[in-house]
Enzyme design. Structure first.
Site, PDB file in Angstrom:
ATOM      1  N   GLU A 112       5.279  11.340  -1.760  1.00  9.91           N
ATOM      2  CA  GLU A 112       6.203  10.597  -0.905  1.00  9.91           C
ATOM      3  C   GLU A 112       6.999   9.549  -1.684  1.00  9.91           C
ATOM      4  OE1 GLU A 112       3.809   9.224   2.407  1.00  9.91           O
ATOM      5  OE2 GLU A 112       4.461  10.942   3.615  1.00  9.91           O
TER       6      GLU A 112
ATOM      7  N   GLU B  64       0.888  -1.170   0.000  1.00 10.83           N
ATOM      8  CA  GLU B  64       0.000   0.000   0.000  1.00 10.83           C
ATOM      9  C   GLU B  64       0.923   1.216   0.000  1.00 10.83           C
ATOM     10  OE1 GLU B  64      -1.163   3.094   0.751  1.00 10.83           O
ATOM     11  OE2 GLU B  64      -2.120   2.682   2.687  1.00 10.83           O
TER      12      GLU B  64
END
Length: 420
Positions: A207, A198
């Site tokens: 990110e 995930e």
């Protein structure tokens, strides 16, 4: 290139201050660009080189255009901070706050559980890697629901010590092995049949955990193996955001019987120069049918592809409304292991149950009234920051045209740093 820079040239004014105000930029379609005011010797950060003469930069939390000829690199020999900001990044995932938020996200967590449950016959006897496992929820789903041969749960943050305890506490220690290390430093006893992770962030890529996923795929996934998610899609729609606009701009019109409108330009730069995370778009605020602008195949995507991802859009305005900006979200797909064409999908958009990602709002500098029949077309560019590798800039270029006057349209562009 994104870097710290210092002002060299000085204006003829005694205070040596550059004050550009709000001007019209004619080059490459940049219209009504907000330009930064600054003093000689100040440092700012270049976010995007939008043209040879004008760069989009940040100074004291405010973004705007600056003339490139007035800038030069700052302290070129000085060692930069960690471009991955690993201490901060993994430190955040070492606390329960983020894990509680993710585990409380039922659409997200149930999607992964359902994928494993649906594919449990095909997972039996297989080797699975759960990359960035966090508290190990996906690894535990695999061990409990699918009887795999082994699950390698990989987690770089300090939460991994607690994950080991949870694996023992749930009786899965014979199947699940926790590896506390970065993906780039990982050493496994064998290659894997399935790599599940995930990894998604705001606007899908923020990110850039996806880079670690792709590197792990290339090192550890068997030929013919499966990635979960197997595909990903970035979605976009022009929208209204009346309540947010009122909260950030109209607020300054009258306060206690006094005129505060002089603060509206500052409010515009402060609140609209960056994306708004955790925005909940109401379906009725969509001015057109959403469009898929970027599609990723996780088995063929390369790390180098992440530097720039470009998508096109054409929206037919379906109803009259105030065009405040664009809203983005993502979908991810999970292909079944039997490859029969069946997929499960997790949708983080406004027409599905809200997730912890919600949606991301990109506000225009000024709202534009639209009427049904008009067209909003353009492109979106996701540009990875060349220095701060977990950050990116999203640039949206758009124009509005009507069927009566299709050729008379202005192209506008706005860049949004996420976060540097």
């Amino acid at each position: 290139m994104y870097r710290k820079i210092v002002m060299l040239k000085q204006s003829s004014r005694n205070d040596k201050t550059f004050k550009w105000g709000q001007i019209t930029l004619s080059q490459r379609g940049f219209l009504q660009g907000i330009c930064l005011s600054f003093r000689a010797g100040e440092r700012l950060v270049v976010l995007t080189k939008t043209s040879s003469d004008w760069w989009w930069a940040e100074l004291r939390g405010v973004c705007g255009y600056v003339p490139s000829s007035y800038l030069q690199p700052s302290d070129p020999g000085k060692e930069e901070e960690d471009p991955w900001q690993d201490e901060e990044y993994f430190g955040n995932y070492g606390t329960l706050r983020l894990h509680r938020e993710m585990l409380s996200d039922r659409p997200r967590t149930e999607a992964y559980r359902q994928v494993i449950l649906t594919n449990s016959p095909h997972l039996r006897g297989k080797v699975v890697m759960d990359l960035g496992c966090g508290t190990g929820i996906i690894s535990l789903f695999c061990a409990r629901l699918a009887q795999p041969k082994a699950v390698f749960a990989v987690e770089a943050s300090s939460i991994a010590e607690h994950t080991k305890t949870l694996v023992r506490q749930n009786g899965c220690e014979e199947v699940v092995t926790v590896f506390q290390c970065r993906a780039e430093e990982l050493s496994l006893p064998s290659r894997v049949d399935v790599l599940v992770s995930e990894w998604m962030g705001n606007c899908l890529l923020f990110e850039f955990m996806v880079e670690s996923v792709l590197q792990s795929r290339d090192r550890w996934l068997k030929e013919g193996g499966m990635m979960w998610p197997s595909g990903a899609t970035v979605c976009l729609v022009p929208c209204q955001a009346g309540s947010y606009y009122a909260e950030t701009m109209c607020f300054w019109e009258q306060l206690y019987g006094l005129d505060f409108t002089a603060l509206q330009p500052l409010a515009q730069m402060e609140f609209f120069s960056r994306p708004r995370f955790s925005h909940l778009l109401q379906p009725e605020d969509c001015l057109a049918t959403p469009c898929d602008v970027i599609n990723l195949d996780m088995l063929s995507l390369q790390v180098t592809d992440l530097e720039e991802l470009n998508g096109q859009f054409i929206f037919a305005v379906e109803k009259a409304g105030m065009f405040h900006g664009f809203t983005s979200w993502f979908r991810v797909q999970f292909q079944n292991l039997d490859r029969d064409g069946t997929t499960l999908e997790l949708d983080t958009g406004p027409y599905s149950e809200p997730t912890h990602w919600k949606q991301t709002l990109f506000m225009l500098d000024h709202p534009v009234p639209l009427v049904g029949g008009e067209t909003v077309s353009g492109n979106i560019l996701l540009h990875r920051n060349p220095v701060w590798r977990r950050h990116m800039t999203i640039t949206i270029q758009w124009s509005i045209s009507s069927t009566e006057d299709a050729e008379n349209c202005q192209v506008q562009t706005k860049s949004f740093p996420m976060w540097r």
